[in-house]
Motif scaffolding. Sequence first.
Motif, PDB file in Angstrom:
ATOM      1  N   VAL A  12       0.489  -1.153   0.090  1.00  0.00           N
ATOM      2  CA  VAL A  12      -0.026   0.107  -0.142  1.00  0.00           C
ATOM      3  C   VAL A  12       0.993   1.291  -0.140  1.00  0.00           C
ATOM      4  N   ILE A  13       0.973   2.034  -0.655  1.00  0.00           N
ATOM      5  CA  ILE A  13       1.317   3.482  -0.677  1.00  0.00           C
ATOM      6  C   ILE A  13       0.099   4.662  -1.296  1.00  0.00           C
ATOM      7  N   LEU A  14      -0.239   5.101   0.463  1.00  0.00           N
ATOM      8  CA  LEU A  14      -0.968   6.073   0.740  1.00  0.00           C
ATOM      9  C   LEU A  14      -0.454   7.815   0.109  1.00  0.00           C
ATOM     10  N   THR A  15      -1.205   8.274  -0.756  1.00  0.00           N
ATOM     11  CA  THR A  15      -0.824   9.349  -1.582  1.00  0.00           C
ATOM     12  C   THR A  15      -2.017  10.623  -0.540  1.00  0.00           C
ATOM     13  N   LYS A  16      -1.415  11.801  -1.507  1.00  0.00           N
ATOM     14  CA  LYS A  16      -2.734  12.629  -0.717  1.00  0.00           C
ATOM     15  C   LYS A  16      -3.264  13.299  -1.763  1.00  0.00           C
ATOM     16  N   GLU A  17      -3.688  12.505  -2.979  1.00  0.00           N
ATOM     17  CA  GLU A  17      -4.162  12.732  -4.005  1.00  0.00           C
ATOM     18  C   GLU A  17      -5.662  12.439  -4.105  1.00  0.00           C
ATOM     19  N   ALA A  18      -6.820  14.173  -4.338  1.00  0.00           N
ATOM     20  CA  ALA A  18      -8.269  13.024  -3.946  1.00  0.00           C
ATOM     21  C   ALA A  18      -8.886  12.366  -4.912  1.00  0.00           C
ATOM     22  N   ARG A  19      -8.927  11.003  -5.022  1.00  0.00           N
ATOM     23  CA  ARG A  19      -9.235  10.307  -6.260  1.00  0.00           C
ATOM     24  C   ARG A  19      -9.373   8.887  -5.478  1.00  0.00           C
ATOM     25  N   PRO A  20     -10.586   8.291  -5.656  1.00  0.00           N
ATOM     26  CA  PRO A  20     -10.561   7.301  -5.226  1.00  0.00           C
ATOM     27  C   PRO A  20      -9.078   5.934  -5.618  1.00  0.00           C
ATOM     28  N   ALA A  21      -9.297   5.004  -4.420  1.00  0.00           N
ATOM     29  CA  ALA A  21      -8.262   4.368  -4.526  1.00  0.00           C
ATOM     30  C   ALA A  21      -8.455   3.323  -5.433  1.00  0.00           C
ATOM     31  N   ARG A  22      -6.552   2.709  -6.434  1.00  0.00           N
ATOM     32  CA  ARG A  22      -6.609   2.010  -7.174  1.00  0.00           C
ATOM     33  C   ARG A  22      -5.945   0.796  -6.892  1.00  0.00           C
ATOM     34  N   PHE A  23      -6.832  -0.497  -7.551  1.00  0.00           N
ATOM     35  CA  PHE A  23      -5.735  -1.450  -7.022  1.00  0.00           C
ATOM     36  C   PHE A  23      -4.841  -2.225  -8.143  1.00  0.00           C
ATOM     37  N   GLY A  24      -3.807  -2.678  -8.137  1.00  0.00           N
ATOM     38  CA  GLY A  24      -3.558  -3.699  -9.266  1.00  0.00           C
ATOM     39  C   GLY A  24      -3.126  -5.154  -8.818  1.00  0.00           C
ATOM     40  N   PHE A  25      -2.981  -6.169  -9.739  1.00  0.00           N
ATOM     41  CA  PHE A  25      -3.001  -6.997  -9.490  1.00  0.00           C
ATOM     42  C   PHE A  25      -1.872  -7.954  -9.869  1.00  0.00           C
ATOM     43  N   ILE A  26      -1.174  -8.916  -9.452  1.00  0.00           N
ATOM     44  CA  ILE A  26       0.049  -9.398  -9.923  1.00  0.00           C
ATOM     45  C   ILE A  26      -0.392 -11.360  -9.089  1.00  0.00           C
ATOM     46  N   VAL A  27      -0.331 -12.395 -10.760  1.00  0.00           N
ATOM     47  CA  VAL A  27      -1.290 -13.231 -10.702  1.00  0.00           C
ATOM     48  C   VAL A  27      -0.127 -13.931 -11.411  1.00  0.00           C
ATOM     49  N   SER A  28       1.401 -14.446 -10.917  1.00  0.00           N
ATOM     50  CA  SER A  28       2.843 -15.117 -11.750  1.00  0.00           C
ATOM     51  C   SER A  28       1.816 -16.589 -11.869  1.00  0.00           C
ATOM     52  N   LYS A  29       2.273 -16.966 -12.570  1.00  0.00           N
ATOM     53  CA  LYS A  29       2.148 -18.316 -13.453  1.00  0.00           C
ATOM     54  C   LYS A  29       2.444 -19.768 -12.325  1.00  0.00           C
ATOM     55  N   ALA A  30       3.083 -18.843 -11.336  1.00  0.00           N
ATOM     56  CA  ALA A  30       3.610 -20.212 -10.093  1.00  0.00           C
ATOM     57  C   ALA A  30       2.172 -20.420  -9.549  1.00  0.00           C
ATOM     58  N   VAL A  31       1.036 -19.530  -9.337  1.00  0.00           N
ATOM     59  CA  VAL A  31       0.400 -19.638  -9.208  1.00  0.00           C
ATOM     60  C   VAL A  31      -0.850 -20.814  -9.123  1.00  0.00           C
ATOM     61  N   GLY A  32      -0.567 -20.596 -10.705  1.00  0.00           N
ATOM     62  CA  GLY A  32      -1.051 -22.309 -11.557  1.00  0.00           C
ATOM     63  C   GLY A  32      -1.573 -21.888 -13.439  1.00  0.00           C
ATOM     64  N   ASN A  33      -2.601 -22.646 -13.775  1.00  0.00           N
ATOM     65  CA  ASN A  33      -2.523 -22.121 -14.879  1.00  0.00           C
ATOM     66  C   ASN A  33      -3.457 -21.055 -15.670  1.00  0.00           C
ATOM     67  N   ALA A  34      -3.971 -20.969 -16.443  1.00  0.00           N
ATOM     68  CA  ALA A  34      -4.593 -19.433 -16.995  1.00  0.00           C
ATOM     69  C   ALA A  34      -6.215 -19.980 -16.267  1.00  0.00           C
ATOM     70  N   VAL A  35      -6.535 -20.709 -16.637  1.00  0.00           N
ATOM     71  CA  VAL A  35      -7.173 -20.458 -15.780  1.00  0.00           C
ATOM     72  C   VAL A  35      -8.031 -20.482 -14.075  1.00  0.00           C
TER      73      VAL A  35
END
Length: 91
Positions: A12-35
């Motif tokens: 989490v990085i907290l900024t002082k910008e007046a905007r909704p929170a942004r989310f990003g996801f990292i799901v590598s191949k180590a987690v499993g196949n594409a499905v």
Amino acid sequence: MRCASTSGVTHVILTKEARPARFGFIVSKAVGNAVVRNTVRRRLKAICHEASPSVREGADIVIRALPASATTSFADLRRDVLRCLERQAPA
């Protein structure tokens, strides 16, 4: 700020910008196949969409899914993510 659980790591990085929170996801191949990776990503998106009203404005949040997230139940994944969000970026 960083918070780890058995199913993932939340940054989490907290900024002082007046905007909704942004989310990003990292799901590598180590987690499993594409499905499996897309299922984990969709679960994380649903959890973050539900939690977004309670997350501080201007927060940038990246969740890196660990291989255990592929076999974790939705309820356990939700509990882990919400715990990290409440600790790192409360509204």
